[in-house]
Design an enzyme around this catalytic site. Structure first.
Site, mmCIF file in Angstrom:
data_model
loop_
_atom_site.group_PDB
_atom_site.id
_atom_site.type_symbol
_atom_site.label_atom_id
_atom_site.label_comp_id
_atom_site.label_asym_id
_atom_site.label_seq_id
_atom_site.Cartn_x
_atom_site.Cartn_y
_atom_site.Cartn_z
ATOM 1 N NE ARG A 228 -2.591 -1.366 3.523
ATOM 2 C CZ ARG A 228 -3.177 -2.505 3.882
ATOM 3 N NH1 ARG A 228 -4.356 -3.102 3.172
ATOM 4 N NH2 ARG A 228 -3.038 -3.087 4.859
ATOM 5 C CG ASP A 266 -15.153 -5.103 -2.070
ATOM 6 O OD1 ASP A 266 -14.150 -5.232 -1.640
ATOM 7 O OD2 ASP A 266 -16.038 -6.138 -1.949
ATOM 8 C CB SER A 267 -18.773 -7.745 -5.251
ATOM 9 O OG SER A 267 -18.098 -8.513 -4.483
ATOM 10 C CB ALA A 296 -13.265 -6.531 -10.025
ATOM 11 C CG ASP A 313 -5.132 -7.355 -2.495
ATOM 12 O OD1 ASP A 313 -4.885 -8.591 -2.736
ATOM 13 O OD2 ASP A 313 -5.493 -6.860 -1.570
ATOM 14 C CB CYS A 353 -3.602 -13.588 -1.107
ATOM 15 S SG CYS A 353 -5.380 -13.613 -1.302
HETATM 16 N N1 SAH Z 1 -7.389 -4.970 -1.092
HETATM 17 C C1 SAH Z 1 -7.685 -5.258 0.383
HETATM 18 C C2 SAH Z 1 -8.147 -6.782 0.582
HETATM 19 C C3 SAH Z 1 -9.057 -7.400 -0.178
HETATM 20 S S1 SAH Z 1 -10.284 -8.608 0.199
HETATM 21 C C4 SAH Z 1 -7.170 -4.651 1.295
HETATM 22 O O1 SAH Z 1 -5.761 -4.076 1.142
HETATM 23 O O2 SAH Z 1 -7.438 -4.560 2.628
HETATM 24 C C5 SAH Z 1 -11.139 -9.007 -1.084
HETATM 25 C C6 SAH Z 1 -12.144 -8.474 -1.247
HETATM 26 O O3 SAH Z 1 -12.819 -8.732 -2.631
HETATM 27 C C7 SAH Z 1 -13.393 -8.649 -0.524
HETATM 28 O O4 SAH Z 1 -13.797 -7.253 0.252
HETATM 29 C C8 SAH Z 1 -14.481 -9.056 -1.427
HETATM 30 O O5 SAH Z 1 -15.621 -8.432 -0.905
HETATM 31 C C9 SAH Z 1 -14.254 -8.492 -2.650
HETATM 32 N N2 SAH Z 1 -14.505 -9.229 -3.738
HETATM 33 C C10 SAH Z 1 -14.895 -10.579 -3.953
HETATM 34 N N3 SAH Z 1 -15.236 -10.861 -4.930
HETATM 35 C C11 SAH Z 1 -15.208 -9.607 -5.878
HETATM 36 C C12 SAH Z 1 -15.670 -9.478 -7.169
HETATM 37 N N4 SAH Z 1 -15.979 -10.319 -8.101
HETATM 38 N N5 SAH Z 1 -15.784 -8.072 -7.464
HETATM 39 C C13 SAH Z 1 -15.404 -7.117 -6.688
HETATM 40 N N6 SAH Z 1 -15.018 -7.381 -5.460
HETATM 41 C C14 SAH Z 1 -14.920 -8.581 -4.830
#
Ligand code: SAH
Length: 409
Positions: A228, A266-267, A296, A313, A353
């Protein structure tokens, strides 16, 4: 190394009498190299009985002591927590946690004015398989991933309180989703010591409201701290799209470093509310920060804004080996969409991850995405998890977070 029987009879007060797991000939090699897992297929038999979560001793086919660990009914049958003789005392666990604490002290994370969020225990990386402990200001959050570690939660909480010498206001156990997976039993999550504490914590001076009770994992994705920060450096005067934003960390860091705007996507509505709350907490209003509720990949395919920087991410696409193939396709899809859409000279921070997708496979997936997008792409940085998420060199499986900073021509 002396055999267990010899050391036991020599000093019976200091050794626990545990069930012995006897390995097949030759299967001791990985343990001798300090790899902490015993697979069920390596076991010849046992002396005594073992239930899920029991402490057991592992010996080679000749009866020589190799280590002590927790037994489980899965393909990983034993997770070793010590390769030395084990006396079963509370001091043993305190010393393990103390060693983890000392490392974080050396890393400058303990008593740090600007960063009060860090990982104190990273499972195998700290010689404690099945255990995660995260620190949020004055609150420690324990997340056991094994029944054996879960059984030790009170001992671990006591040890933490002693190690932090009165500086902790609470120890919270957040193991339920890992221990009672899919079962209908009531949640076991609870405070083991104290109750609550200041929820606003710091990462490089940015404020985050941490919800260790309702939040994902232990409340925050601590492992992206250094990434970050690096993103911040690429964001000065730029338009940033932070997909899979969760609590909005990448957006906050971008804005803090002087991004023109950051959009958190985010979704999950709950995630967007957290991201918005954190943006406001840091003084960023709607002129510079906005949230987008969308899938996304769909959003990336029809990108409206001309972003300079995009963060990808996603959550772990593959939790098991069986899902790896599908996961690779998932990584190709989102990376291809972002690479296709970003403006010339744009920067993409892309991550995986998934533990079962290793560095090379992730790299290859991003290459396939670049080929399919038909654009020239250069790697500027290769990213990973930070030092408070250490990886034992004998346990490469502990390295799970991989990232690339891409420049698209
Ligand atoms: N980048 C974040 C952590 C990501 S965790 C940080 O730095 O803290 C993963 C996230 O992806 C979750 O909040 C989840 O709600 C979201 N997510 C899962 N599938 C998704 C999709 N298809 N489109 C958008 N967001 C999604």
């Amino acid at each position: 190394m002396p055999s267990f029987a010899a050391s036991f009879s020599g000093n019976s007060n200091f050794y626990m009498v545990l069930t012995q797991i006897i390995l097949k000939p030759g299967k001791e090699q990985s343990l001798k190299r300090f790899h902490p897992w015993v697979f069920s297929g390596a076991i010849k038999g046992m002396k005594g009985t073992a239930q899920e979560g029991d402490m057991v001793q592992v010996v080679d086919s000749q009866g020589n002591y190799l280590g002590t660990g927790h037994y489980a009914n899965g393909s990983i049958a034993v997770r070793i927590f010590t390769f030395k003789p084990f006396d079963g005392s509370a001091d043993f666990w305190k010393e393990k946690l103390q060693a983890a604490f000392k490392l974080r002290e050396r890393l400058g994370l303990v008593h740090n004015e600007h960063t009060t969020i860090y990982r104190l225990v990273h499972a195998e990386g700290d010689g404690l398989p099945g255990l995660i402990i995260d620190i949020y200001g004055t609150v420690a959050v324990i997340q056991a991933h094994s029944t054996g570690m879960f059984a030790l939660r009170e001992t671990l909480a006591d040890a933490l309180v002693q190690i932090y010498r009165g500086k902790l206001t609470a120890v919270y156990d957040k193991s339920n989703e890992k221990i009672n997976k899919g079962s209908n039993t009531p949640s076991t999550n609870q405070y083991l010591y104290g109750e609550g504490g200041e929820k606003v914590c710091l990462e490089y001076g940015s404020k985050y409201n941490i919800d260790w009770i309702e939040g994902q994992k232990t409340g925050f994705f601590i492992d992206q701290r250094e990434n970050r920060r690096l993103l911040g450096e690429f964001s000065v005067g730029k338009k940033v799209l932070n997909t899979f934003c969760y609590t909005g960390g990448f957006s906050i860091s971008a804005l803090k470093h002087g991004a023109l705007l950051a959009h958190s996507l985010d979704s999950s509505q709950k995630a967007l509310e957290l991201a918005e709350e954190n943006a406001v907490l840091n003084g960023f209003d709607s002129t510079r920060h906005a949230t987008i509720k969308a899938d996304a990949v769909e959003y990336l395919k029809n990108l409206q804004e001309d972003y300079d920087v995009i963060v990808l991410d996603p959550p772990a696409f593959a939790k098991h080996l069986s899902a790896r193939h599908k996961a690779v396709h998932g990584y190709i899809r989102i990376n291809e969409a972002a690479i296709k859409q970003i403006k010339p000279g744009g920067i993409i921070f892309t991550f995986s991850c998934s533990q079962v997708v290793d560095k090379k496979l992730f790299h290859d997936s991003v290459m396939a995405a670049s080929i399919q997008a038909g654009r020239k792409v250069r790697i500027l940085h290769q990213l990973h998890q930070p030092a408070d998420h250490p990886v034992s060199i004998y346990h490469p499986e502990g390295e799970y977070l991989k990232g690339l900073v891409l420049e698209v021509e």
